[in-house]
Design a protein around this motif. Structure first.
Motif, PDB file in Angstrom:
ATOM      1  N   VAL A  85       0.820  -1.219   0.000  1.00 11.26           N
ATOM      2  CA  VAL A  85       0.000   0.000   0.000  1.00 11.26           C
ATOM      3  C   VAL A  85       0.853   1.269   0.000  1.00 11.26           C
ATOM      4  O   VAL A  85       0.335   2.366  -0.177  1.00 11.26           O
ATOM      5  CB  VAL A  85      -0.958   0.025   1.214  1.00 11.26           C
ATOM      6  N   GLY A  86       2.156   1.103   0.187  1.00 16.48           N
ATOM      7  CA  GLY A  86       3.059   2.246   0.178  1.00 16.48           C
ATOM      8  C   GLY A  86       4.431   1.821  -0.296  1.00 16.48           C
ATOM      9  O   GLY A  86       4.909   0.738   0.057  1.00 16.48           O
ATOM     10  N   ALA A  87       5.064   2.673  -1.146  1.00 18.45           N
ATOM     11  CA  ALA A  87       6.368   2.311  -1.708  1.00 18.45           C
ATOM     12  C   ALA A  87       7.214   3.576  -1.875  1.00 18.45           C
ATOM     13  O   ALA A  87       6.820   4.660  -1.451  1.00 18.45           O
ATOM     14  CB  ALA A  87       6.175   1.596  -3.045  1.00 18.45           C
ATOM     15  N   THR A  88       8.382   3.445  -2.530  1.00 17.02           N
ATOM     16  CA  THR A  88       9.277   4.585  -2.704  1.00 17.02           C
ATOM     17  C   THR A  88       9.119   5.196  -4.094  1.00 17.02           C
ATOM     18  O   THR A  88       8.521   4.608  -4.989  1.00 17.02           O
ATOM     19  CB  THR A  88      10.753   4.180  -2.513  1.00 17.02           C
ATOM     20  N   ASP A  89       9.741   6.352  -4.268  1.00 21.93           N
ATOM     21  CA  ASP A  89       9.701   7.042  -5.564  1.00 21.93           C
ATOM     22  C   ASP A  89      10.367   6.231  -6.669  1.00 21.93           C
ATOM     23  O   ASP A  89      10.117   6.464  -7.852  1.00 21.93           O
ATOM     24  CB  ASP A  89      10.403   8.403  -5.471  1.00 21.93           C
ATOM     25  N   PHE A  90      11.238   5.303  -6.287  1.00 15.89           N
ATOM     26  CA  PHE A  90      12.021   4.558  -7.274  1.00 15.89           C
ATOM     27  C   PHE A  90      11.493   3.152  -7.524  1.00 15.89           C
ATOM     28  O   PHE A  90      12.157   2.350  -8.186  1.00 15.89           O
ATOM     29  CB  PHE A  90      13.488   4.500  -6.824  1.00 15.89           C
ATOM     30  N   ASP A  91      10.322   2.850  -7.021  1.00 12.38           N
ATOM     31  CA  ASP A  91       9.720   1.536  -7.260  1.00 12.38           C
ATOM     32  C   ASP A  91       9.059   1.539  -8.632  1.00 12.38           C
ATOM     33  O   ASP A  91       7.875   1.862  -8.765  1.00 12.38           O
ATOM     34  CB  ASP A  91       8.707   1.209  -6.159  1.00 12.38           C
ATOM     35  N   THR A  92       9.823   1.163  -9.642  1.00  9.13           N
ATOM     36  CA  THR A  92       9.353   1.239 -11.027  1.00  9.13           C
ATOM     37  C   THR A  92       9.083  -0.119 -11.658  1.00  9.13           C
ATOM     38  O   THR A  92       8.591  -0.189 -12.781  1.00  9.13           O
ATOM     39  CB  THR A  92      10.390   1.979 -11.887  1.00  9.13           C
ATOM     40  N   TYR A  93       9.442  -1.185 -10.962  1.00  4.39           N
ATOM     41  CA  TYR A  93       9.271  -2.522 -11.534  1.00  4.39           C
ATOM     42  C   TYR A  93       8.647  -3.457 -10.499  1.00  4.39           C
ATOM     43  O   TYR A  93       9.045  -3.418  -9.331  1.00  4.39           O
ATOM     44  CB  TYR A  93      10.615  -3.090 -12.002  1.00  4.39           C
TER      45      TYR A  93
END
Length: 319
Positions: A85-93
């Motif tokens: 439900v929450g991740a970082t700005d760099f979670d692209t994959y």
């Protein structure tokens, strides 16, 4: 009178049976409730994180906040990415990860937003420094379960991360399968490059001019290069080594790989550098961009990273 007596006796018997039946039902209900309580107790489990903290779970987490891209990739690879439900700005994959709410820039996280999301667990990372640990303690003091994983620096660390996360999520069997699949991928690549008689000398650039950095011994990238059966020209250095242009020219690599993704056409920029035209890799235009997320991220795509390097350096073996 006898008939009346029989009817009265029958009524008493029926009433007794009803009462006994109710008692049996109550006993069954109590027994079932007891079994249910026991089942809940049995689902309670503890997992030790990389701080040495034993984190207890009353049930398998249904909602997760992930504070590191590699851990997000692991969660998706395990088939539980939909719980994030929450991740970082760099979670692209994978692509689905880009739709998750951002709560961190991978260095600092938004504690207020995480508290508002109220996840069952925050899968965080730690480098062992006091600032990170203090920030994580703030979440714990607010009642949020935190499971901290130290940033991986080797393949074994990645396998360990997968094991820990799969245990937290109650899917150890999927964790074992994922590890086997990754190892099989790496083994397949190594089978193709194992007969290379003379290893090619490779220079990897992760930061361009004017401050040039390359991965040396003791880094995750060095293990990828070794698995791909190539020779890192800066393997005699340690960690993230800052090198000069003269250093690179003197070591004369056969192939140059760059993971720089914030300049336009990084390979062309390297080829055009003044004074570098004496390098074999420049003369042969053997300069290639390698996907930075795959090659620099210690997650479930390490098999792909090994393959990317091997294909770039020994393309003839993959035709």
């Amino acid at each position: 009178m006898k008939k009346l007596f029989n009817l009265q006796w029958l009524s008493v018997l029926i009433l007794a049976l009803v009462l006994v039946g109710c008692g049996v039902k109550e006993d069954v209900k109590k027994e079932e409730a007891s079994k249910e309580d026991q089942k809940v107790e049995e689902t309670s489990y503890k997992v030790t994180d990389d701080r040495g903290v034993e984190v207890e779970f009353d049930a398998v987490p249904k909602t997760v906040v992930s504070l590191q891209p590699s851990n997000t990739e692991i969660l998706f690879a395990l088939g539980v990415g939909d719980k994030i439900v929450g991740a970082t700005d760099f979670d692209t994959y994978p692509e689905e990860a880009q739709k998750i709410e951002r709560v961190s820039d991978s260095v600092k996280f938004n504690s207020e937003r995480i508290l508002a999301l109220n996840p069952d667990v925050v899968i965080a990372y730690t480098t062992g420094n006091d600032e990170t640990l203090t920030a994580l303690k703030g979440l714990e003091d607010a009642g949020i379960k935190v499971f901290a994983i130290q940033s991986a620096t080797s393949f074994d660390d990645v396998y360990g991360d997968i094991q820990q996360i799969s245990t937290v999520m109650g899917i150890e069997d999927k964790g074992e399968k994922l590890k086997k699949d990754i190892k099989a991928k790496i083994a397949d690549v190594q089978a193709k490059v194992k007969d290379v008689e003379k290893l090619k000398n490779v220079y990897v650039e992760i930061s361009p001019k004017p401050d040039i950095y390359t991965p040396a011994s003791g880094t995750f990238q060095q293990e990828i290069l070794k698995a791909a059966n190539v020779n890192n020209v800066f393997a005699d250095q340690q960690g993230w080594a800052k090198v000069s242009e003269e250093d690179v020219i003197a070591r004369n690599p056969n192939v140059i790989l760059t993971t720089v993704n914030y300049v336009e056409d990084p390979a062309a920029e390297i080829i055009a550098r003044d004074g570098w035209n004496s390098i074999t890799a420049i003369q042969n235009k053997a300069v290639y961009y390698i996907d930075t997320d795959i090659s620099n991220r210690p997650g479930p795509r390490i098999g792909e990273a090994v393959e990317l390097i091997a294909k770039a350096v020994y393309p003839e073996l993959f035709k």
